[in-house]
Motif scaffolding. Structure first.
Motif, PDB file in Angstrom:
ATOM      1  N   SER A 116      42.877  43.882  40.912  1.00 20.27           N
ATOM      2  CA  SER A 116      41.839  43.311  41.758  1.00 20.27           C
ATOM      3  C   SER A 116      41.108  42.181  41.037  1.00 20.27           C
ATOM      4  O   SER A 116      41.734  41.199  40.647  1.00 20.27           O
ATOM      5  N   GLY A 140      46.939  44.067  43.394  1.00 21.82           N
ATOM      6  CA  GLY A 140      45.858  43.887  44.366  1.00 21.82           C
ATOM      7  C   GLY A 140      45.150  42.558  44.248  1.00 21.82           C
ATOM      8  O   GLY A 140      43.910  42.502  44.349  1.00 21.82           O
ATOM      9  N   ASP A 245      46.220  46.276  52.519  1.00 23.82           N
ATOM     10  CA  ASP A 245      45.057  46.057  51.660  1.00 23.82           C
ATOM     11  C   ASP A 245      44.249  44.888  52.205  1.00 23.82           C
ATOM     12  O   ASP A 245      44.675  43.739  52.101  1.00 23.82           O
ATOM     13  N   HIS A 278      44.216  49.294  48.800  1.00 24.04           N
ATOM     14  CA  HIS A 278      43.885  48.461  47.634  1.00 24.04           C
ATOM     15  C   HIS A 278      44.194  49.120  46.289  1.00 24.04           C
ATOM     16  O   HIS A 278      44.712  48.469  45.389  1.00 24.04           O
TER      17      HIS A 278
END
Length: 301
Positions: A116, A140, A245, A278
């Motif tokens: 992320s 992600g 996601d 995610h």
């Protein structure tokens, strides 16, 4: 520290910030994975995947990034990057890597795993130091690579709020709204309710550890120039994400990243997992994801 969580170590960077990290050391590891976690979380909950890596002969170093976890107190509080600004995020990642490599001794391949927000930082780290890395996994990826400069400009418009923490659920509200029949504001993280509840209960995660606009601005200030220098990346990259996601536009942002890497001549593999959200390592198909990652890392042994 939870009963099953690995003990915390720390090292002090050149700006005087004590950077917290954890080091998992299997007997005679063949490689090292350095982990950059996502926004409003920390490196501690990596225990399950770290143990899987250890079982595959890989050591793991996972830091609490500035403004997160146990490093936040030293950097100025939750969501505050602190002295050194955005470049210090890269410096601290390199510092923890150096500390881990020294502790393990000898020579072995080192990989970066960025999740992320950590995948954005990881991309910038790749541009800076890929010639000394064996590979990287970017999980992600949460931004349109071609729009990262415009995103930075939009964040700059929030300059008046740059030092004010904002609850993560506010920042992530559009992601939450993408999940029908949601039970919590964080169901977009995983289809596994137990994992969502674990995140909500962690005092270092979510609304209990919010970001600031300034933090995001500094991260994307690192990403914008890196996006223009993908052809300098000299190691293979695995891009993974769930195709449900919302942080990755349902797979569009990771796909765009992978396509750009390939176009720049970077060896890149892309894997999008049907139905997954995610947090792939905390998803209902996490065993499949873990096996795929370990198999890919093992290719560069």
């Amino acid at each position: 520290m939870t009963p099953h969580e690995h003990p915390v170590q720390s090292c002090r960077d050149r700006h005087g910030v004590a950077v917290a990290y954890r080091l998992w050391r299997p007997a005679d590891p063949w490689g090292l994975v350095v982990v950059a976690h996502g926004a409003s979380e920390r490196g501690g909950p990596d225990e399950r995947f770290a143990q899987a890596r250890a079982g595959a002969g890989l050591a793991t170093a996972a830091l609490d990034q500035r403004g997160h976890g146990r490093t936040a107190e030293a950097s100025g509080g939750p969501g505050i990057v602190g002295p050194g600004g955005g470049p210090a995020l890269l410096e601290d990642l390199a510092l923890v890597r150096a500390e881990a490599e020294a502790a393990l001794g000898g020579e072995r391949p080192t990989f970066i795993f960025g999740h992320s927000l950590g995948s954005v930082i990881g991309l910038a780290a790749l541009v800076a130091e890929s010639r000394t890395l064996a590979g990287a996994v970017l999980c992600g990826f949460p931004v349109d690579l071609h729009g990262v400069a415009a995103l930075g400009e939009a964040l700059a418009e929030q300059a008046g709020q740059a030092g004010r923490a904002q609850p993560a659920s506010d920042l992530f509200a559009p992601y939450a709204e993408a999940v029908p029949d949601r039970r919590t504001p964080y169901d977009w993280l995983s289809r596994d309710p137990a994992e969502v509840d674990r995140y909500l209960a962690d005092p270092f995660c979510g609304d209990q550890h919010p970001l600031t606009w300034g933090y995001l601005l500094k991260v994307f200030a690192l990403a914008a120039p890196a996006a223009k220098r993908l052809d300098t990346i000299a190691c293979p990259v695995l891009v993974i994400a769930g195709d449900q996601d919302p942080a990755g536009a349902m797979g569009d942002y990771p796909r765009t990243l992978a396509e750009a890497l390939v176009a720049a001549g970077v060896p890149c593999d892309l894997r999008l997992y049907p139905g997954a959200r995610h947090e792939l390592l905390n998803e209902t198909n996490r065993d499949e994801v873990t096996a795929d990652i370990l198999a890919w890392l093992g290719r560069w042994r």
